[in-house]
Design a protein around this motif. Structure first.
Motif, PDB file in Angstrom:
ATOM      1  N   GLY A  59       0.841  -1.179   0.000  1.00 27.72           N
ATOM      2  CA  GLY A  59       0.000   0.000   0.000  1.00 27.72           C
ATOM      3  C   GLY A  59       0.881   1.236   0.000  1.00 27.72           C
ATOM      4  O   GLY A  59       2.096   1.151  -0.222  1.00 27.72           O
ATOM      5  N   VAL A  60       0.291   2.387   0.281  1.00 31.67           N
ATOM      6  CA  VAL A  60       1.039   3.636   0.279  1.00 31.67           C
ATOM      7  C   VAL A  60       2.070   3.616   1.401  1.00 31.67           C
ATOM      8  O   VAL A  60       1.732   3.574   2.582  1.00 31.67           O
ATOM      9  CB  VAL A  60       0.103   4.850   0.455  1.00 31.67           C
ATOM     10  N   GLY A  61       3.331   3.576   1.025  1.00 25.68           N
ATOM     11  CA  GLY A  61       4.411   3.632   2.000  1.00 25.68           C
ATOM     12  C   GLY A  61       4.827   2.306   2.598  1.00 25.68           C
ATOM     13  O   GLY A  61       5.721   2.280   3.445  1.00 25.68           O
ATOM     14  N   TYR A  62       4.230   1.201   2.188  1.00 24.08           N
ATOM     15  CA  TYR A  62       4.632  -0.070   2.782  1.00 24.08           C
ATOM     16  C   TYR A  62       4.607  -1.221   1.779  1.00 24.08           C
ATOM     17  O   TYR A  62       3.824  -1.237   0.830  1.00 24.08           O
ATOM     18  CB  TYR A  62       3.760  -0.422   3.991  1.00 24.08           C
ATOM     19  N   SER A  63       5.485  -2.176   2.016  1.00 19.51           N
ATOM     20  CA  SER A  63       5.548  -3.422   1.255  1.00 19.51           C
ATOM     21  C   SER A  63       6.156  -4.471   2.179  1.00 19.51           C
ATOM     22  O   SER A  63       7.342  -4.426   2.502  1.00 19.51           O
ATOM     23  CB  SER A  63       6.402  -3.266  -0.002  1.00 19.51           C
ATOM     24  N   VAL A  64       5.333  -5.390   2.628  1.00 19.07           N
ATOM     25  CA  VAL A  64       5.733  -6.352   3.659  1.00 19.07           C
ATOM     26  C   VAL A  64       5.308  -7.750   3.241  1.00 19.07           C
ATOM     27  O   VAL A  64       4.165  -7.960   2.816  1.00 19.07           O
ATOM     28  CB  VAL A  64       5.086  -5.996   5.016  1.00 19.07           C
ATOM     29  N   ARG A  93       0.204   0.814   9.939  1.00 19.46           N
ATOM     30  CA  ARG A  93      -0.731   1.918  10.174  1.00 19.46           C
ATOM     31  C   ARG A  93      -0.036   3.278  10.205  1.00 19.46           C
ATOM     32  O   ARG A  93      -0.688   4.320  10.028  1.00 19.46           O
ATOM     33  CB  ARG A  93      -1.478   1.690  11.484  1.00 19.46           C
ATOM     34  N   ASP A  94       1.274   3.294  10.409  1.00 20.51           N
ATOM     35  CA  ASP A  94       2.011   4.566  10.423  1.00 20.51           C
ATOM     36  C   ASP A  94       2.666   4.875   9.079  1.00 20.51           C
ATOM     37  O   ASP A  94       3.280   5.935   8.915  1.00 20.51           O
ATOM     38  CB  ASP A  94       3.099   4.530  11.498  1.00 20.51           C
ATOM     39  N   ALA A  95       2.562   3.950   8.121  1.00 24.87           N
ATOM     40  CA  ALA A  95       3.215   4.140   6.824  1.00 24.87           C
ATOM     41  C   ALA A  95       2.515   5.225   6.008  1.00 24.87           C
ATOM     42  O   ALA A  95       1.318   5.479   6.160  1.00 24.87           O
ATOM     43  CB  ALA A  95       3.230   2.833   6.049  1.00 24.87           C
ATOM     44  N   GLY A  96       3.283   5.874   5.140  1.00 23.15           N
ATOM     45  CA  GLY A  96       2.728   6.913   4.290  1.00 23.15           C
ATOM     46  C   GLY A  96       3.813   7.492   3.414  1.00 23.15           C
ATOM     47  O   GLY A  96       4.917   6.944   3.317  1.00 23.15           O
ATOM     48  N   PRO A  97       3.536   8.618   2.787  1.00 21.89           N
ATOM     49  CA  PRO A  97       4.526   9.232   1.889  1.00 21.89           C
ATOM     50  C   PRO A  97       5.854   9.558   2.568  1.00 21.89           C
ATOM     51  O   PRO A  97       6.910   9.507   1.936  1.00 21.89           O
ATOM     52  CB  PRO A  97       3.813  10.515   1.427  1.00 21.89           C
ATOM     53  N   ASP A  98       5.815   9.883   3.867  1.00 25.06           N
ATOM     54  CA  ASP A  98       7.038  10.277   4.572  1.00 25.06           C
ATOM     55  C   ASP A  98       7.605   9.171   5.459  1.00 25.06           C
ATOM     56  O   ASP A  98       8.684   9.334   6.039  1.00 25.06           O
ATOM     57  CB  ASP A  98       6.780  11.522   5.421  1.00 25.06           C
ATOM     58  N   ILE A  99       6.883   8.073   5.602  1.00 21.45           N
ATOM     59  CA  ILE A  99       7.341   6.955   6.420  1.00 21.45           C
ATOM     60  C   ILE A  99       7.227   5.679   5.598  1.00 21.45           C
ATOM     61  O   ILE A  99       6.118   5.262   5.244  1.00 21.45           O
ATOM     62  CB  ILE A  99       6.526   6.820   7.718  1.00 21.45           C
ATOM     63  N   LYS A 100       8.349   5.078   5.273  1.00 24.44           N
ATOM     64  CA  LYS A 100       8.376   3.879   4.446  1.00 24.44           C
ATOM     65  C   LYS A 100       8.589   2.653   5.335  1.00 24.44           C
ATOM     66  O   LYS A 100       9.532   2.602   6.132  1.00 24.44           O
ATOM     67  CB  LYS A 100       9.502   3.951   3.409  1.00 24.44           C
ATOM     68  N   ASP A 125      11.712   3.597   7.585  1.00 25.00           N
ATOM     69  CA  ASP A 125      12.579   4.666   7.097  1.00 25.00           C
ATOM     70  C   ASP A 125      11.834   5.995   7.194  1.00 25.00           C
ATOM     71  O   ASP A 125      10.832   6.211   6.506  1.00 25.00           O
ATOM     72  CB  ASP A 125      12.983   4.382   5.653  1.00 25.00           C
ATOM     73  N   THR A 126      12.325   6.868   8.060  1.00 27.57           N
ATOM     74  CA  THR A 126      11.713   8.191   8.213  1.00 27.57           C
ATOM     75  C   THR A 126      12.603   9.284   7.629  1.00 27.57           C
ATOM     76  O   THR A 126      12.389  10.471   7.899  1.00 27.57           O
ATOM     77  CB  THR A 126      11.440   8.488   9.698  1.00 27.57           C
TER      78      THR A 126
END
Length: 242
Positions: A59-64, A93-100, A125-126
Motif C-alpha cells: 500500500g502507500v508507504g509499505y511493502s511487507v 498503520r504509520d506508513a505513508g509518503p514520509d514513512i516507508k 525509514d523516516t
C-alpha cells in the motif's frame, strides 16, 4: 536382449534426472508463495499438515511479506495468521509518503507437532541516516489454538525473566557482539527485553535487538529448554520443543 535392457535403464535414468531438474527450477508465486523448505518441521506424518506461506501486503508507504500458514488445524491456523497480521499492522498503520515500511527476513520459523512460530522483520525509514530495524514474533499453541506469550510459559514470570537474563549474559559473547560494547539494560529481566521470541526444538530463540550498534545488526540468541526446566509451567516443554 542386452541392448533392450540397457535402453530401458538409460531411459529411466534420464527421466529421473529431468524430474529433479524441473523441481530445482520451480519457484514461489509473486504474492503468495510456499516456503516449507525453509521451515524446521518434523516428519510430515507427525504434524497437522500445515504449510508455510507468504502473503505480500502492499500500500502507500509499505511493502511487507507476511508469514502465514495454510492447511492444518483451522482454529490454530486462524490464530497464528491473525496474530502475525496484527504484528504487521502495528507498523503499517504509520506508513505513508514520509514513512516507508518494508519487510526483511520474515519467516514461519517453526511448524512443530504442537507449536507454530513466526518472525516478522520490519524496517521503518523516516528519512534519517538509516532505517530503524524491528523484529516482531508470534507463537501459537496448536493444541489449544491460543497464543503463547511470556506469562504463559513460566510458573512465575519474574523468575523466568531472571533465568533468561542470566542466560542472555552468558550467550551474548558467543554472538557477533563478542566482547564489544552493548547496552546492558537490554539484558535486564524485563518483559520488553524478551517478548520477541520463537519456539524451536533447540530452545527459545530470542531476538534481543540492535543492542550493540546498527552496523552490527539485530542480535538473537537461543536459550536451551533444559536451562528453563526449573521455571517452565508443567507440560509446556513438550509443546514448545516439538
Amino acid at each position: 536382449m542386452k541392448k533392450t535392457v540397457a535402453a530401458i535403464v538409460a531411459a529411466a535414468l534420464a527421466a529421473v534426472l529431468t524430474a529433479c531438474g524441473s523441481a530445482d527450477q520451480a519457484g514461489p508465486a509473486a504474492t503468495v508463495s510456499t516456503t516449507s523448505a525453509a521451515v524446521e518441521s518434523p516428519a510430515p506424518d507427525t504434524t497437522w499438515g500445515f504449510t508455510a506461506t507468504t502473503v505480500r501486503l502492499e500500500g502507500v508507504g509499505y511493502s511487507v511479506d507476511l508469514p502465514q500458514v495454510a492447511g492444518g488445524k483451522g482454529d490454530a491456523r486462524t490464530e497464528f495468521d491473525n496474530g502475525m497480521r496484527a504484528e504487521a499492522d502495528k507498523f503499517i498503520r504509520d506508513a505513508g509518503p514520509d514513512i516507508k515500511v518494508t519487510g526483511f527476513r520474515s519467516e514461519v520459523a517453526r511448524i512443530g507437532r504442537h507449536v507454530l512460530s513466526g518472525v516478522l522483520g520490519i524496517e521503518v525509514d523516516t528519512g534519517g541516516a538509516h532505517p530503524a530495524t524491528y523484529k516482531a514474533t508470534h507463537v501459537t499453541n496448536i493444541d489449544t489454538a491460543t497464543a503463547l506469550t511470556l506469562p504463559d510459559l513460566f510458573t512465575d514470570l519474574q523468575q523466568g525473566l531472571n533465568v533468561l537474563s542470566t542466560q542472555a549474559a552468558e550467550l551474548l559473547p558467543k554472538t557477533r557482539v563478542g566482547t564489544n560494547f552493548y547496552f546492558k539494560e537490554d539484558l535486564e529481566p524485563r518483559v520488553q527485553n524478551y517478548e520477541r521470541w520463537v519456539a524451536t526444538p533447540a530452545g527459545m530463540r530470542i531476538y534481543l535487538g540492535e543492542l550493540a550498534s546498527h552496523a552490527m545488526g539485530y542480535i538473537d540468541i537461543t536459550v536451551p529448554w533444559s536451562a528453563l526446566d526449573g521455571v517452565l509451567k508443567p507440560d509446556l516443554r513438550a509443546v514448545v520443543s516439538s
